[in-house]
Design a protein around this motif. Structure first.
Motif: not given
Length: 209
Positions: A181-209
């Motif tokens: 996977f390589r690209g932008w992930m959106f916290a408000s819409s995880p399904a729009v652009s997220g990791l698609q794998h048979p075993i794993y799922d991953a998404w962005i939750v937020g940003c921290k200073a």
């Protein structure tokens, strides 16, 4: 005898006169009767009307040229109406739109991943431009950017540019990492652009200073 005769004559004359009065009168022609009436009636002078007060008629006829009304084209009339409305309408000051605010960048991306087989999930931090982070000894996460939405945006969101590679650890033969996977992930819409794998799922939750 003479007296008797006179009386008889007188009587016969009276009868004759009475008989004459009883006879119808002779018809008179209409023209003769009208002429007789005209002769008997006193002629009357007809009234004289005063001449109208106006300029005397010209000696020769004068040519009169009819006035042709001007022809107005519809487009020209519409343009004239628009110009009149523009002149009448008050001049409004058009303000330039304000420049949109820029998104604020953060130093750390917060990621959440889950193993579909074991149902194990974990939330961890990945430093932007820092060392990659491994999940479940197989996935490797690298953060390239993490931004939060600007104040003038309608939806508050956090976006991160991530790279996810697959490299099993603890195997006899070590292979090179394979990017999945390589690209932008959106916290408000995880399904729009997220990791698609048979075993794993991953998404962005937020940003921290």
């Amino acid at each position: 005898m003479a007296g008797v005769t006179a009386v008889a004559l007188l009587a016969s004359g009276a009868v004759l006169a009475s008989a004459i009065n009883d006879l119808p009168q002779d018809a008179v022609p209409i023209q003769d009767a009208t002429a007789a009436l005209n002769r008997q009636t006193t002629p009357q002078t007809p009234p004289v009307e005063p001449a109208p007060e106006a300029a005397p008629a010209p000696a020769s006829p004068i040519a009169v040229t009819p006035v042709t009304p001007p022809i107005v084209i519809a487009e020209e009339a519409e343009k004239a109406d628009e110009e009149e409305k523009a002149d009448e309408a008050p001049t409004k000051r058009v303000e330039a739109p304000a420049a949109p605010a820029r998104r604020q960048r953060r130093r750390v991306a917060i990621v959440e991943a889950i193993d579909k087989i074991t149902a194990e999930s974990m939330r961890f931090e990945v430093e932007v431009g820092g060392r990659p982070v491994r999940f479940q000894r197989t996935l490797i996460f690298t953060a390239r950017a993490c931004e939060v939405s600007a104040p003038d945006e309608q939806v508050s969101d956090a976006v991160a540019y991530l790279e996810v590679s697959l490299q099993p650890r603890g195997v006899i033969q070590v292979s090179e990492p394979r990017q999945i996977f390589r690209g932008w992930m959106f916290a408000s819409s995880p399904a729009v652009s997220g990791l698609q794998h048979p075993i794993y799922d991953a998404w962005i939750v937020g940003c921290k200073a």
